[in-house]
Design an enzyme around this catalytic site. Sequence first.
Site, short mmCIF file in Angstrom:
data_model
loop_
_atom_site.label_atom_id
_atom_site.label_comp_id
_atom_site.label_asym_id
_atom_site.label_seq_id
_atom_site.Cartn_x
_atom_site.Cartn_y
_atom_site.Cartn_z
NE ARG A 6 -8.79 -17.15 -0.86
CZ ARG A 6 -9.52 -17.42 0.20
NH1 ARG A 6 -9.40 -18.59 0.80
NH2 ARG A 6 -10.38 -16.55 0.69
N PRO A 182 -15.23 -26.15 -1.83
CG PRO A 182 -14.02 -27.89 -0.88
CD PRO A 182 -15.28 -27.10 -0.72
CB SER A 183 -14.82 -28.21 -6.94
OG SER A 183 -13.84 -29.08 -6.43
NE ARG A 184 -13.87 -20.59 -8.09
CZ ARG A 184 -12.80 -20.68 -7.29
NH1 ARG A 184 -12.82 -21.46 -6.23
NH2 ARG A 184 -11.73 -19.98 -7.56
CG LEU A 185 -19.07 -28.05 -6.73
CD1 LEU A 185 -18.98 -29.57 -6.60
CD2 LEU A 185 -20.04 -27.67 -7.85
#
Length: 205
Positions: A6, A182-185
């Site tokens: 997620r 978000p986006s693993r950032l």
Amino acid sequence: MKDERRDYSKDLLREEDLSSDPLTLLQSWIEEARKSELDPTAFVLSTSVKGQPSSRVVLLKEIRSGQLVFFTNYQSQKGMEISLNPMVSLNFFWASAERQVRVLGKAERISAAESDQYFYSRPFESQVGAMVSHQSETLSSREALDNEFEAALKDKSTLKRPEHWGGFAITPHEIEFWQGRPSRLHDRFQYQWTEGRWEIRRLYP
Ligand SMILES: Cc1cc2nc3c(=O)[nH]c(=O)nc-3n(C[C@H](O)[C@H](O)[C@H](O)COP(=O)(O)O)c2cc1C
């Protein structure tokens, strides 16, 4: 499992949100976690001897004078391991806040007077429980433990903090704050105790 993932988007951590003392920020993250977590003070404590780490959950009881305090049995596996190697690793994870805090530090026993103060502040049954538990040793049966507990409950005169039960205070030298993004950032900031002060740097996620 392979398809479970997620995005993290609850919050962000900016440079201006950081306090000069990382324990102030840790305290405020714990306070915020109280709103949504059952055990907001729980952390995974890892000890290590002869290159073999071992981990378990314990509860943080106090942040004071730059130290993190928890209580346990000094003769338990963790207690014995800390006496052999006081360098420990801590990990707080609050799933609901999408936050993690990692700590590296050195553990030392707190004073007997301080351990007494906390021991006698606990509910009576917890005091008795600590007295009868030979934490981490082999137990022959559940019944044996229940019997010892019942016997000790009846005889209040014997109630005393066992010398092998007390607090450890951890002095941190590295603390990292992780906020899911978000986006693993994700946002990551690491504090390092360097020449008498905390140095802060942002890390790649
Ligand atoms: C939520 C939670 C809180 C716990 N809090 C403590 C604690 O504060 N002190 C403690 O000695 N054990 C605590 N435990 C039990 C430890 O995880 C562990 O089973 C026990 O201390 C024995 O560990 P050891 O054999 O590695 O010494 C807790 C467990 C859980 C799941």
